[in-house]
Design a protein around this motif. Structure first.
Motif, mmCIF file in Angstrom:
data_model
loop_
_atom_site.group_PDB
_atom_site.id
_atom_site.type_symbol
_atom_site.label_atom_id
_atom_site.label_comp_id
_atom_site.label_asym_id
_atom_site.label_seq_id
_atom_site.Cartn_x
_atom_site.Cartn_y
_atom_site.Cartn_z
ATOM 1 N N UNK A 24 0.835 -1.198 0.000
ATOM 2 C CA UNK A 24 0.000 0.000 0.000
ATOM 3 C C UNK A 24 0.870 1.248 0.000
ATOM 4 N N UNK A 25 0.265 2.352 -0.371
ATOM 5 C CA UNK A 25 0.980 3.619 -0.337
ATOM 6 C C UNK A 25 1.337 3.988 1.101
ATOM 7 N N UNK A 26 0.443 3.680 2.041
ATOM 8 C CA UNK A 26 0.706 3.988 3.446
ATOM 9 C C UNK A 26 1.938 3.238 3.951
ATOM 10 N N UNK A 27 2.098 1.991 3.546
ATOM 11 C CA UNK A 27 3.268 1.214 3.960
ATOM 12 C C UNK A 27 4.546 1.797 3.370
ATOM 13 N N UNK A 28 4.484 2.253 2.133
ATOM 14 C CA UNK A 28 5.654 2.868 1.499
ATOM 15 C C UNK A 28 6.010 4.175 2.194
ATOM 16 N N UNK A 29 5.014 4.964 2.542
ATOM 17 C CA UNK A 29 5.287 6.230 3.221
ATOM 18 C C UNK A 29 5.830 5.992 4.632
ATOM 19 N N UNK A 42 15.078 13.843 -0.770
ATOM 20 C CA UNK A 42 13.684 13.439 -0.570
ATOM 21 C C UNK A 42 13.339 12.200 -1.391
ATOM 22 N N UNK A 43 12.494 11.372 -0.812
ATOM 23 C CA UNK A 43 11.999 10.190 -1.504
ATOM 24 C C UNK A 43 10.505 10.327 -1.707
ATOM 25 N N UNK A 44 10.011 9.757 -2.786
ATOM 26 C CA UNK A 44 8.586 9.748 -3.054
ATOM 27 C C UNK A 44 8.107 8.324 -3.260
ATOM 28 N N UNK A 45 6.878 8.061 -2.866
ATOM 29 C CA UNK A 45 6.273 6.748 -3.089
ATOM 30 C C UNK A 45 5.564 6.775 -4.434
ATOM 31 N N UNK A 46 5.755 5.725 -5.219
ATOM 32 C CA UNK A 46 5.083 5.656 -6.513
ATOM 33 C C UNK A 46 4.615 4.237 -6.782
ATOM 34 N N UNK A 47 3.510 4.144 -7.513
ATOM 35 C CA UNK A 47 2.944 2.850 -7.870
ATOM 36 C C UNK A 47 3.641 2.346 -9.126
ATOM 37 N N UNK A 48 4.161 1.131 -9.057
ATOM 38 C CA UNK A 48 4.941 0.583 -10.160
ATOM 39 C C UNK A 48 4.015 -0.017 -11.217
ATOM 40 N N UNK A 49 4.306 0.279 -12.465
ATOM 41 C CA UNK A 49 3.486 -0.255 -13.556
ATOM 42 C C UNK A 49 3.974 -1.622 -14.006
ATOM 43 N N UNK A 53 1.074 -3.536 -9.305
ATOM 44 C CA UNK A 53 0.398 -2.724 -8.301
ATOM 45 C C UNK A 53 1.143 -2.530 -7.012
ATOM 46 N N UNK A 54 2.370 -2.981 -6.911
ATOM 47 C CA UNK A 54 3.149 -2.722 -5.714
ATOM 48 C C UNK A 54 3.649 -1.284 -5.729
ATOM 49 N N UNK A 55 4.035 -0.785 -4.575
ATOM 50 C CA UNK A 55 4.575 0.561 -4.426
ATOM 51 C C UNK A 55 6.070 0.472 -4.150
ATOM 52 N N UNK A 56 6.824 1.441 -4.653
ATOM 53 C CA UNK A 56 8.263 1.548 -4.419
ATOM 54 C C UNK A 56 8.562 2.956 -3.916
ATOM 55 N N UNK A 57 9.791 3.146 -3.442
ATOM 56 C CA UNK A 57 10.285 4.470 -3.087
ATOM 57 C C UNK A 57 11.336 4.878 -4.098
ATOM 58 N N UNK A 58 11.335 6.133 -4.476
ATOM 59 C CA UNK A 58 12.326 6.632 -5.422
ATOM 60 C C UNK A 58 12.604 8.095 -5.172
ATOM 61 N N UNK A 59 13.726 8.557 -5.672
ATOM 62 C CA UNK A 59 14.094 9.955 -5.499
ATOM 63 C C UNK A 59 13.189 10.844 -6.339
#
Length: 77
Positions: A24-29, A42-49, A53-59
């Motif tokens: 979930x986005x909440x878990x990534x955040x 800074x890192x941002x959470x994004x949904x991987x295509x 449907x998993x979320x990752x963290x990226x700059x």
């Protein structure tokens, strides 16, 4: 010529291979909040295509960071 399935799998492994996956986005955040002091920029959470449907963290891109800084400076005045 490689099949499209093979190309897709190779691309997924290249893009998502070593990244942590969050459901979930909440878990990534939450993970981002735990590592904020260690990673610097800074890192941002994004949904991987690629990985279903998993979320990752990226700059965050540099231009976005610059806009954020401009707005913060604007409101300090």
């Amino acid at each position: 010529m490689a099949s499209k399935r093979h190309v897709r799998r190779v691309e997924e492994n290249r893009v998502c291979g070593n990244k942590a996956k969050y459901h979930t986005e909440a878990a990534a955040r939450a993970a981002r909040a735990r590592m904020t002091g260690r990673v610097g920029p800074r890192l941002g959470a994004y949904k991987c295509r690629f990985c279903g449907g998993y979320w990752h963290l990226g700059h965050i891109p540099l231009w976005v960071e610059q806009r954020i800084a401009e707005r913060q400076d604007k409101y300090k005045e």
